[in-house]
Structures are given as structure tokens and as C-alpha cells.
Design an enzyme around this catalytic site. Structure first.
Site, PDB file in Angstrom:
ATOM      1  CE  LYS A 199      -2.063   3.009   2.429  1.00  0.00           C
ATOM      2  NZ  LYS A 199      -1.962   4.155   1.532  1.00  0.00           N
ATOM      3  CD  GLU A 274      12.857   4.173   8.938  1.00  0.00           C
ATOM      4  OE1 GLU A 274      12.729   5.121   9.745  1.00  0.00           O
ATOM      5  OE2 GLU A 274      13.160   4.309   7.748  1.00  0.00           O
ATOM      6  CB  CYS A 308      12.793   8.812   8.460  1.00  0.00           C
ATOM      7  SG  CYS A 308      13.930   7.744   7.590  1.00  0.00           S
ATOM      8  CD  GLU A 405       9.569  12.766  11.622  1.00  0.00           C
ATOM      9  OE1 GLU A 405       8.460  12.219  11.683  1.00  0.00           O
ATOM     10  OE2 GLU A 405      10.596  12.199  11.214  1.00  0.00           O
TER      11      GLU A 405
END
Ligand code: NAI
Ligand code: MG
Length: 501
Positions: A199, A274, A308, A405
Site C-alpha cells: 500500500k 520505521e 526520516c 519531527e
């Protein structure tokens, strides 16, 4: 102004024409429309222009893809390692043959500058398939000396272990580096003998769909890879909760990682995550600033900070603070923003209006909290998706801009005086994905790489990837590792055999 799609590589024009026909879901080797015929638009983030229609998978479509993956499992598991390896290698070759077109498609869909896809991410995807083509032929069990006393007459105890594919894998990937992150899931899963439902992210599904076509061409049997497109809260959640899925391999936000864990608990799916990061770049007083200035600037501004492992916290030693920060600010102001498909572009738009607004909110709140804006800060562009490379100083450890973040081109700079202080500051984070240390001192390099709590520490570089190196984090940055031979463990179970023979 919308990018003129007739200027695209012919294979991309043909691909978009196929997608426009509305058959955008792949199950058991067949491209189909969603059962209820629903679609959603995908856009060029630089202009907001619609570039294609994607099929919106409902739970019935998810179910069909899972059934297809389960149906293909026995055959793929029984395919010999050398034959799996050959197919993985052929996939690498076909991606490489199509590298220019794939880079173009990624730029159109995600916004990233052409060079990022062409020279970093898509070669990275090729390397993943080549590396795991090797790993397919390196799956090992053990034979163990038994201490079991039970010895039926005339028999001896023998014990050994084997590795088996975990089964049907749901690969759920994000929008920042779509193709390479997809490769990081698919290559080890296929090498291990698993079958997959992929996906891709709703904002960036195009290269995943094109990759699936190329993988069939390269000889991947029907049903081994199935693709569903749609939004996270419906399509993604339905896949994550599906009882026919054995394992979820996820890359994305920490919040969605929690939702995946909840969904996985019904049938105890294996899960690797992750997740986010707030990675520190630490520049010591003995650093080579010629290297460090572009190094730390690229650590945050590459791919518009939608990475990331982006180096979003800069710690500058007070002895070099002024020179370093002036250099980074100059670098930020010199970056040329533009459409990803303009060859001059160094930084593209953010992936969506939603993401640009989110990033702008972080910048505004940081200033309200007392941060000083040294560069950037503004949002622009006809779609409102460009954020200028932004540098914020005078921030303090508890501010949102230092803790959360952002996933955009926003750097928060702090000053330090000694090594213990900066190690403590670097470790004072909910995340633990990556870090970089910039120093000419061997002692600093060793000490800091050992004391910084993160999945990866780079020294005098940042964001260097190699398919043989594992990527992943500790603390709230996730569970498990992608890439590297460690990634094989994500897709293999141990079986113990104990025999009286
Ligand atoms: P997200 O984590 O929600 O999206 C990633 C993928 O998960 C997409 O394919 C999405 O459709 C899917 N998804 C979303 N909700 C789901 C659910 N309930 N069940 C199953 N799948 C689901 O990320 P989002 O909202 O697009 O971005 C938000 C923030 O996440 C970013 O600002 C950034 O901070 C972070 N992020 C981090 C990434 C990383 O690589 N660490 C990648 C993308 C986003
Ligand atoms: Mg798009």
C-alpha cells in the site's frame, strides 16, 4: 501553471494513460478497478494540477489482494533460492533500464528534484534488489548438539533449525521517498519467500504502480506482489487489521505506527516500524567547516527535509558557532527552489498542501516560543506547497521545534561548550533514529558514536546509505531494521526440529 504532461518520457505518458483507464489495483496479476468504482486524484504538488486518477480500494478490494497473496505463497516459498535470486536481479536490471523515466515520475508525483531520484533514491532501490538477490541464497538454519536425555531404544536425538518465510506481508510505505522505501520492504520480503500486499502513500502511488508493472515484466509470478491504493484511515487500516496478513512492514509517522500496533494485535501480526526522528548534527570545535557547512545544510534541506533521518537539530560548538551558522544560512538562502522537473531545481515543494501547512505551523509556533528566524520561514507557490529553507536560532531544549519531527526544511540551531553537555542534549529526545558528528578528533568520533543513542551515527557525513547497512531506530523511532542482512530477520521465522531417529 501545470506541467505539460506531453513533455514526459513516452513510457510515463503511456503509463498515465493506462492509469486514467481506472484499473489501478493489482491482484493476482490482474489490473482492476476498485469494486465500487471509486477513484481519487493524485496531483503534482508543485502546481496542484491533477496528474492522474487512482483506484480507491475498499475493504473488499483489500480482501481480494490478501487472498491473492495467500494463494501465491506456497508457490513462491517453494521457488528455489537461486530462482528467487534471479528474479530479484532481473527486477534490479529493469528498474535500472527505466531509471530516467522512474525519476521523472517520482518528481512529478512527489515534487522532489530530478537529481534526487535519478542519482540517489532510484539507484538505492536498484541496490536493494541486488543486495537481497544475494541474501535469497544465504538463508541459514543451524544444527545443534542435543542435551536431551530421552533416547528411545535404538534411536538418537537430533535437533536442527530452519528458517521459513513469515508469510503474507503488508508493506505500508510513506510519501517522502516512495520508490526506495518500497524497495526496502519488497526486496527482503521476496528474498525470504514471502508474498506481499503493497500500500503506497495516497500522495505518491505512481512509482509503486509502475514498479509493479516492471516487476511482472521481470518475471515475478502473479499474486506474489499485489498493490492497493487509497487513504491510510480506510484502505491502510483495513489492510493492517486483515486477519489474512501475517506481518506488517511499516514506514511512516509515530502516530500511525501506534495505530498499526493496535491493528496488529488481533492476530498477533509480526510488526516492524520505521518511524520518525529528530536527528542531531553535532559540530565540534575541531570540525572541518568546509565539509560541515554543506554537510549539515544538506542533512536538513535534502528532499526538502522530508526524510526520516533528516538532521533537524544542529548543535554548534560555541567556538565555531558564528562561522557555522553564517555558512548554513548562506547555503539555505542560495538554494534554488522550483518544480522538481526543472533541471536547475535544488529543492522542490513539499508533498502536499497539508504537509506545507503543517510545516508552516511549526515555524510560526517556534517564533511565538521565542526562536529567531535567520532564513526562510515563508510559504509560497501557486499550490502553496513551497517552504523556503528555514533556519531558526535561539531555541531551547523544551520547545516544540526541538522536540517534534517537522518533516520539512526547518533547522533548529543550539550552542554548546563541551562534549558531555552535547551528548546529553542529543540524547534528550523521544526519538533515536540517527545522528551525525563532525570532528577531526578520533577520540571524539569514537566516544560520541558510542554514547549517542541512535540506530545510526555518521561521522563527517550524514544520510549515507548502503544496502548492506541496516536502517532503523531505538526509542520511539521504531522497531526492527530495514536494509542490510538484518532485514531478512523481519521476513523469516525460526522453526525448531527435534527428532528421535
Ligand atoms: P502516515 O504515517 O500517516 O503515512 C504513512 C503511510 O501510512 C501512508 O501510506 C498512509 O496511507 C498509511 N496510513 C495512515 N494511517 C494508517 C492507518 N491507520 N493504518 C494503516 N496505514 C495507515 O504519515 P502522514 O500523516 O502522511 O505524515 C505525517 C507525519 O508523519 C509527517 O509530518 C512526518 O513527521 C511523519 N512521517 C514520517 C515518515 C518517516 O519516514 N519516518 C514518513 C512519512 C511521514
Ligand atoms: Mg502526487
Amino acid at each position: 501553471m501545470a506541467f505539460d504532461l506531453t513533455r514526459l518520457h513516452p513510457t510515463n505518458q503511456q503509463f498515465l494513460a493506462r492509469r486514467a483507464a481506472g484499473e489501478g489495483l493489482l491482484a493476482d496479476g490482474q489490473w482492476k478497478a476498485s469494486r465500487d468504482g471509486k477513484t481519487f486524484d493524485t496531483v503534482d504538488p508543485a502546481t496542484g494540477a491533477v496528474t492522474g486518477k487512482l483506484s480507491l480500494a475498499s475493504s473488499a478490494d483489500v480482501d481480494e489482494a490478501v487472498v491473492a497473496a495467500r494463494g501465491a505463497l506456497a508457490g513462491w516459498k517453494a521457488t528455489t533460492p537461486v530462482n528467487r535470486s534471479k528474479i530479484l536481479w532481473a527486477i534490479a536490471d529493469i528498474i535500472e533500464e527505466n531509471i530516467d523515466a522512474l525519476a521523472e515520475l517520482e518528481s512529478l508525483d512527489q515534487g522532489k528534484p530530478l537529481f534526487v531520484g535519478r542519482w540517489a533514491e532510484i539507484p538505492g532501490a536498484v541496490n536493494q534488489f541486488r543486495f537481497f538477490a544475494g541474501q535469497a541464497m544465504n538463508i541459514e538454519g543451524q544444527t545443534l548438539e542435543s542435551s536431551i536425555d530421552y533416547q528411545p531404544a535404538g534411536k538418537q536425538m537430533r535437533t536442527w533449525t530452519t528458517r521459513e518465510p513469515v508469510g503474507v506481508v503488508a508493506a505500508i510505505v510513506p510519501w517522502n521517498s516512495p520508490l526506495v522505501l518500497t524497495a526496502m520492504k519488497l526486496a527482503p520480503a521476496l528474498a525470504a519467500g514471502c508474498t506481499i500486499i503493497l500500500k503506497p502513500a495516497e500522495d505518491t502511488s505512481l512509482t509503486a504502480l509502475r514498479l509493479a508493472e516492471l516487476m511482472s515484466e521481470a518475471g515475478l509470478p502473479d499474486g506474489v506482489l499485489n498493490v492497493i491504493t487509497g487513504f491510510g484511515a480506510e484502505t491502510g487500516a483495513s489492510l493492517a487489521a486483515h486477519p489474512g496478513v501475517d506481518k506488517i512492514a511499516f514506514t511512516g509517522s509515530t502516530a500511525t505506527g501506534r495505530a498499526i500496533l493496535d491493528a496488529a494485535k488481533t492476530n498477533f501480526k509480526r510488526v516492524t516500524l520505521e518511524l520518525g526522528g529528530k536527528s542531531p548534527c553535532i559540530v565540534m570545535d575541531d570540525a572541518d567547516l568546509e565539509l560541515a557547512i554543506p554537510g549539515v545544510a544538506n542533512a536538513i534541506f535534502f528532499n526538502g527535509g522530508q526524510v526520516c533521518i533528516a538532521g533537524s537539530r544542529l548543535y554548534a560548538h560555541s567556538a565555531i558557532y558564528d562561522r557555522l551558522v553564517a555558512g548554513v544560512v548562506e547555503y539555505a538562502k542560495g538554494l534554488k527552489m522550483g518544480h522538481g522537473l526543472d533541471p536547475e531545481t535544488q529543492m522542490g515543494p513539499l508533498v502536499s498542501v497539508r504537509q506545507a501547512e503543517r510545516v508552516e505551523g511549526f515555524i510560526q509556533r517556534a517564533q511565538a516560543d521565542g526562536a529567531t528566524l535567520l532564513a526562510g520561514g515563508e510559504r509560497s507557490g501557486e499550490a502553496g506547497t513551497f517552504i523556503a529553507p528555514t533556519v531558526l536560532a535561539d531555541v531551547s531544549p523544551n520547545m516544540e521545534i526541538v522536540c517534534e519531527e517537522v518533516f520539512g526544511p526547518v533547522l533548529a540551531v543550539q550552542k554548546f561548550d563541551d562534549v558531555d553537555e552535547v551528548i546529553a542534549a542529543a540524547n534528550d529526545s523521544d526519538f533515536g533514529l540517527a545522528a551525525s558528528v563532525w570532528t577531526e578528533s578520533l577520540s571524539n568520533a569514537h566516544r560520541m558514536s558510542s554514547d549517542i543513542r541512535a540506530g545510526t551515527v555518521w561521522i563527517n557525513c550524514h544520510a549515507m546509505y548502503d544496502p548492506s547497512l541496516a536502517i532503523g531506530g531505538i526509542k520511539q523511532s521504531g522497531w526492527g531494521r530495514d536494509s542490510g542482512k538484518q532485514a531478512m530477520d523481519n521476513y523469516l521465522e525460526w522453526k525448531t526440529v527435534c527428532a528421535a531417529v
